[in-house]
Enzyme design. Structure first.
Site, mmCIF file in Angstrom:
data_model
loop_
_atom_site.group_PDB
_atom_site.id
_atom_site.type_symbol
_atom_site.label_atom_id
_atom_site.label_comp_id
_atom_site.label_asym_id
_atom_site.label_seq_id
_atom_site.Cartn_x
_atom_site.Cartn_y
_atom_site.Cartn_z
ATOM 1 N N PHE A 23 11.220 1.803 1.982
ATOM 2 C CA PHE A 23 10.198 2.768 2.397
ATOM 3 C C PHE A 23 9.794 2.437 3.846
ATOM 4 O O PHE A 23 9.542 1.290 4.173
ATOM 5 C CB PHE A 23 8.988 2.631 1.470
ATOM 6 C CG PHE A 23 8.153 3.873 1.324
ATOM 7 C CD1 PHE A 23 8.199 4.649 0.177
ATOM 8 C CD2 PHE A 23 7.296 4.261 2.345
ATOM 9 C CE1 PHE A 23 7.415 5.780 0.032
ATOM 10 C CE2 PHE A 23 6.504 5.392 2.217
ATOM 11 C CZ PHE A 23 6.561 6.156 1.060
ATOM 12 N N ALA A 58 7.155 -1.159 -1.132
ATOM 13 C CA ALA A 58 6.396 -2.410 -1.084
ATOM 14 C C ALA A 58 5.858 -2.799 -2.464
ATOM 15 O O ALA A 58 5.713 -3.987 -2.770
ATOM 16 C CB ALA A 58 5.253 -2.287 -0.083
ATOM 17 N N PHE A 59 5.567 -1.805 -3.280
ATOM 18 C CA PHE A 59 5.041 -2.100 -4.621
ATOM 19 C C PHE A 59 6.026 -2.950 -5.432
ATOM 20 O O PHE A 59 5.609 -3.734 -6.294
ATOM 21 C CB PHE A 59 4.762 -0.770 -5.351
ATOM 22 C CG PHE A 59 3.983 -0.922 -6.614
ATOM 23 C CD1 PHE A 59 2.593 -1.002 -6.591
ATOM 24 C CD2 PHE A 59 4.627 -0.977 -7.849
ATOM 25 C CE1 PHE A 59 1.866 -1.129 -7.773
ATOM 26 C CE2 PHE A 59 3.896 -1.112 -9.026
ATOM 27 C CZ PHE A 59 2.522 -1.189 -8.988
ATOM 28 N N GLU A 60 7.307 -2.807 -5.151
ATOM 29 C CA GLU A 60 8.341 -3.530 -5.910
ATOM 30 C C GLU A 60 8.591 -4.938 -5.351
ATOM 31 O O GLU A 60 9.339 -5.724 -5.950
ATOM 32 C CB GLU A 60 9.651 -2.731 -5.892
ATOM 33 C CG GLU A 60 9.668 -1.523 -6.815
ATOM 34 C CD GLU A 60 8.799 -0.366 -6.363
ATOM 35 O OE1 GLU A 60 8.779 -0.074 -5.151
ATOM 36 O OE2 GLU A 60 8.108 0.229 -7.216
ATOM 37 N N ALA A 82 6.372 -2.196 5.047
ATOM 38 C CA ALA A 82 5.413 -1.475 5.881
ATOM 39 C C ALA A 82 4.675 -0.464 5.009
ATOM 40 O O ALA A 82 5.285 0.473 4.487
ATOM 41 C CB ALA A 82 6.129 -0.760 7.022
ATOM 42 N N VAL A 83 3.381 -0.703 4.834
ATOM 43 C CA VAL A 83 2.544 0.237 4.087
ATOM 44 C C VAL A 83 1.637 0.921 5.103
ATOM 45 O O VAL A 83 0.847 0.264 5.784
ATOM 46 C CB VAL A 83 1.722 -0.481 2.994
ATOM 47 C CG1 VAL A 83 1.095 0.550 2.057
ATOM 48 C CG2 VAL A 83 2.591 -1.443 2.199
ATOM 49 N N THR A 88 -2.755 9.472 2.450
ATOM 50 C CA THR A 88 -2.712 9.355 0.990
ATOM 51 C C THR A 88 -3.486 8.141 0.471
ATOM 52 O O THR A 88 -3.360 7.045 1.024
ATOM 53 C CB THR A 88 -1.248 9.274 0.482
ATOM 54 O OG1 THR A 88 -1.244 8.685 -0.808
ATOM 55 C CG2 THR A 88 -0.383 8.434 1.380
ATOM 56 N N HIS A 90 -2.715 6.621 -2.063
ATOM 57 C CA HIS A 90 -1.681 5.757 -2.601
ATOM 58 C C HIS A 90 -1.662 4.442 -1.824
ATOM 59 O O HIS A 90 -1.422 3.374 -2.385
ATOM 60 C CB HIS A 90 -0.335 6.482 -2.417
ATOM 61 C CG HIS A 90 0.730 6.071 -3.379
ATOM 62 N ND1 HIS A 90 0.569 6.113 -4.736
ATOM 63 C CD2 HIS A 90 1.997 5.605 -3.175
ATOM 64 C CE1 HIS A 90 1.671 5.692 -5.323
ATOM 65 N NE2 HIS A 90 2.548 5.381 -4.394
ATOM 66 N N PHE A 115 4.155 -13.495 3.434
ATOM 67 C CA PHE A 115 3.677 -12.106 3.423
ATOM 68 C C PHE A 115 3.923 -11.474 4.796
ATOM 69 O O PHE A 115 3.113 -11.605 5.711
ATOM 70 C CB PHE A 115 2.194 -12.099 3.081
ATOM 71 C CG PHE A 115 1.618 -10.721 2.879
ATOM 72 C CD1 PHE A 115 2.091 -9.897 1.878
ATOM 73 C CD2 PHE A 115 0.602 -10.257 3.692
ATOM 74 C CE1 PHE A 115 1.564 -8.633 1.683
ATOM 75 C CE2 PHE A 115 0.058 -8.989 3.510
ATOM 76 C CZ PHE A 115 0.546 -8.166 2.500
HETATM 77 N N1 INI Z 1 5.737 2.104 -0.186
HETATM 78 C C1 INI Z 1 5.800 1.451 0.992
HETATM 79 O O1 INI Z 1 6.540 0.472 1.124
HETATM 80 N N2 INI Z 1 5.022 1.870 2.037
HETATM 81 C C2 INI Z 1 4.165 2.933 1.927
HETATM 82 O O2 INI Z 1 3.495 3.277 2.950
HETATM 83 C C3 INI Z 1 4.081 3.629 0.704
HETATM 84 N N3 INI Z 1 3.184 4.755 0.553
HETATM 85 O O3 INI Z 1 2.350 4.969 1.418
HETATM 86 O O4 INI Z 1 3.262 5.483 -0.419
HETATM 87 C C4 INI Z 1 4.919 3.179 -0.368
HETATM 88 N N4 INI Z 1 4.903 3.816 -1.564
HETATM 89 C C5 INI Z 1 5.932 3.602 -2.558
HETATM 90 C C6 INI Z 1 5.624 2.418 -3.464
HETATM 91 O O5 INI Z 1 5.790 1.199 -2.764
HETATM 92 C C7 INI Z 1 6.566 2.370 -4.674
HETATM 93 O O6 INI Z 1 7.893 2.234 -4.246
HETATM 94 C C8 INI Z 1 6.457 3.613 -5.572
HETATM 95 O O7 INI Z 1 5.122 3.885 -5.908
HETATM 96 C C9 INI Z 1 7.262 3.407 -6.891
HETATM 97 O O8 INI Z 1 6.744 2.294 -7.622
#
Ligand code: INI
Length: 157
Positions: A23, A58-60, A82-83, A88, A90, A115
């Protein structure tokens, strides 16, 4: 005078893992370059000593970082992502989980999990921290990995 215990910025030996999220890959790619540059400048050839593990977002990062750290194969694991807030909500969930999760991965395994995930309000801020105006957070993460891997050796961990 106290006996100082600290890591050195030297090659601690062993392998390193970079856990990188796809992402925002135009930013994360620059972080990877910075990280590899830091390792290379300390005698670590990425082709020979670094595994690059991709995750979707990043969530993973925490689960895969923990799995890599627990494998016993790595002196340190470096998470890069990078988030970017954008518009959003999210962002808040992802940013909170990745920062907590990386800390847990490190504490659960006893292996340094660094990190190197940008959390920014805008794309411009992310660009600034990925090799332009404000340095390269990936480079910094590589240096931190070296110091922490060395410190673990000094402490006999
Ligand atoms: N994942 C990122 O790495 N960066 C982001 O900015 C981001 N936003 O903003 O949504 C993001 N979302 C995806 C998330 O990390 C998961 O892959 C997804 O929710 C599936 O679990």
């Amino acid at each position: 005078m106290a006996k100082v215990v600290e890591g050195q910025l030297v090659d601690p030996g062993g392998r390193f893992a970079i856990v990188a999220s796809r992402f925002n890959d135009f930013i994360v790619g620059r972080l990877i370059e910075g990280c590899e540059d830091a390792l290379r400048r300390h005698g670590i050839q990425p082709d020979e000593r670094v595994d690059l593990i991709w995750v979707p977002g990043a969530f993973e990062i925490p689960l895969v970082s923990q799995r890599a750290a627990a494998s016993g194969k790595y002196a340190a694991v470096i998470s890069l992502g990078a988030v970017i807030r954008g518009s959003t909500p999210h962002f808040d969930y992802v940013a909170a989980e990745v920062s907590k999760g990386v800390a847990h991965a490190s504490l659960n395994t006893g292996v340094p999990v660094i990190f190197g995930v940008l959390t920014t309000d805008t794309v411009e801020q992310a660009v600034d921290r990925a090799g332009t105006k404000s340095g390269n957070k990936g480079f910094d993460a590589g240096i931190t990995a070296l110091e922490m891997a060395s410190l673990m050796q000094v402490m006999g961990a």
